[in-house]
Design an enzyme around this catalytic site. Structure first.
Site, mmCIF file in Angstrom:
data_model
loop_
_atom_site.group_PDB
_atom_site.id
_atom_site.type_symbol
_atom_site.label_atom_id
_atom_site.label_comp_id
_atom_site.label_asym_id
_atom_site.label_seq_id
_atom_site.Cartn_x
_atom_site.Cartn_y
_atom_site.Cartn_z
ATOM 1 C CE LYS A 126 -4.144 1.779 2.333
ATOM 2 N NZ LYS A 126 -5.105 1.539 3.431
ATOM 3 C CB SER A 184 -8.281 3.323 2.093
ATOM 4 O OG SER A 184 -7.405 2.820 3.114
ATOM 5 C CB SER A 186 -8.420 0.512 5.155
ATOM 6 O OG SER A 186 -8.983 1.792 5.273
#
Length: 401
Positions: A43, A119, A143
């Protein structure tokens, strides 16, 4: 270049088939270890040495390249994993839907035109498509687990203090934790063992779960409700006792203004960008950051104290019995259905509702795919430090689902 909010949103819709990465790496594996031969989508919140950590934002493009790996990245690298790129994400990780107007919005491969969830959107999409074996993500309110459900993956939110977040760009230091996504449950344990100081212990899985009757069950998509009941029947058939309960705890939990944590603390970490380059931000992220202006120091202190009280009550109330909920109340929505801000806001809150519970009580949580209903997940949540218990239960139950 300055963008208007509308031009940013138009760009997100125009790039619906966007890549899953903000950048890819030419990063050869340096050694052998328990994760040799496996590829990781990192990420874009985690530092990778020699790379700029953009956190899904254009305002960080001029940031100096990282001089060293984030702690979690260093552990994966030393275990022999290959790092294939910085995965796309919601700007600053501030949404449960995974839209990004700067770099495009990753989609789930399970349903045409539907979002991957966020996310950790790019990492989830990459793993679901077979581009990566592992996604290293974060989980501040769901997320890792929301995109796990939307993409048919296993998503694990670790107890915050068990995996270092050093070298990761924060959103809310009170709620942030590290999350991992994989296609197979059998890969979760070795990845988590690499990331943790102490390996997960092997022990018997719990034989009971609490199913709340006054939290997380309203406004479910019919397909989610059907999938959840089917999953509970499978659990019961495998010998798990279902304790359906109405608990005052959840009434008090719903009264907590959870949104304050990310609003106030994101301004603490990204306030300079908000003040100096707000027009460059995703307008939906900027509007959430702006809510901090309406929170006084006294109000936030009261919110933090109320959360601490809930953490203590949860530890006493739930003990070694996990809470079972649908991972997300809805099936993956279509990107085109999120054009209007009012619709986006409603769906974002609904997507985050069930998952945020684990972050608020400082717990751990796992989302498992319900294969009969692609896009739906069963979530088990426990209080702090019971990661091994959840891992054992996920490994035991995955066949039943």
């Amino acid at each position: 270049m300055t963008h208007t909010p509308q031009s940013l949103l138009d760009a997100a819709r125009a790039r619906a088939a966007a890549p899953d990465f903000t950048r890819t790496f030419d990063d050869p594996v340096e050694g052998e270890g328990p994760l040799s031969g496996l590829n990781v989508a990192v990420k874009d919140l985690f530092d990778v040495r020699g790379q700029v950590t953009q956190a899904g934002s254009q305002v960080r493009k001029a940031t100096a390249p990282a001089s060293k790996d984030a702690a979690a990245v260093a552990r994966l690298r030393s275990a022999g994993a290959g790092l294939i790129g910085h995965a796309n994400m919601t700007e600053f990780a501030y949404s449960g839907l995974g839209l990004n107007p700067h770099y495009g919005t990753p989609l789930t491969p399970l349903k045409e035109g539907c979002i991957a969830g966020g996310s950790t959107s790019g990492g989830a999409s990459a793993v679901a498509r077979g581009v990566a074996d592992i996604a290293l993500g974060t989980d501040t309110g769901g997320s890792a687990r929301i995109p796990a459900a939307f993409c048919g993956l296993f998503g694990f939110k670790a107890t915050a203090q068990t995996i270092s977040r050093a070298g990761a760009v924060p959103l809310s230091h009170s709620l942030d934790s590290v999350g991992v996504l994989t296609r197979e449950v059998g890969l979760l344990r070795p990845v988590l063992n690499v990331l943790r100081d102490q390996p997960l212990a092997a022990s018997a899985a719990p034989r009971a779960v609490i199913v709340p009757e006054n939290f997380g069950m309203d406004e479910l998509d019919p397909e989610v409700a059907e999938a959840f009941e089917a999953a509970l029947e499978a659990l019961q058939a495998s010998g798990v006792n279902l304790r359906r309960q109405t608990l005052d705890f959840f009434d008090d939990y719903r009264a907590l203004p959870v949104w304050q944590f990310s609003a106030v603390e994101s301004r603490a970490h990204h306030g300079a960008h908000f003040d100096d380059a707000r027009a460059e931000l995703d307008p939906r992220v900027a509007s959430r950051m702006a809510r901090a202006d309406g929170v006084t120091g006294i109000e936030f202190a009261r919110t933090m104290a109320a959360r601490e009280a809930l953490i203590a009550r949860a530890a006493h109330l739930f003990g070694d019995t996990p809470v079972a909920l649908p991972s997300v109340a809805i099936m993956p929505p279509k990107l085109d259905d999120l054009r209007e801000d009012a619709t986006y806001d409603r769906i974002n809150l609904l997507a985050l509702r069930n998952t945020s519970f684990a972050n608020v009580i400082d717990g751990c949580s796992v989302s498992m795919p319900i294969t009969s209903h692609p896009g739906a997940g069963l979530m088990l949540t426990a209080t702090a430090g019971r990661d091994a218990m959840l891992m054992n239960m996920a490994e035991t139950l995955q066949g039943a689902l």
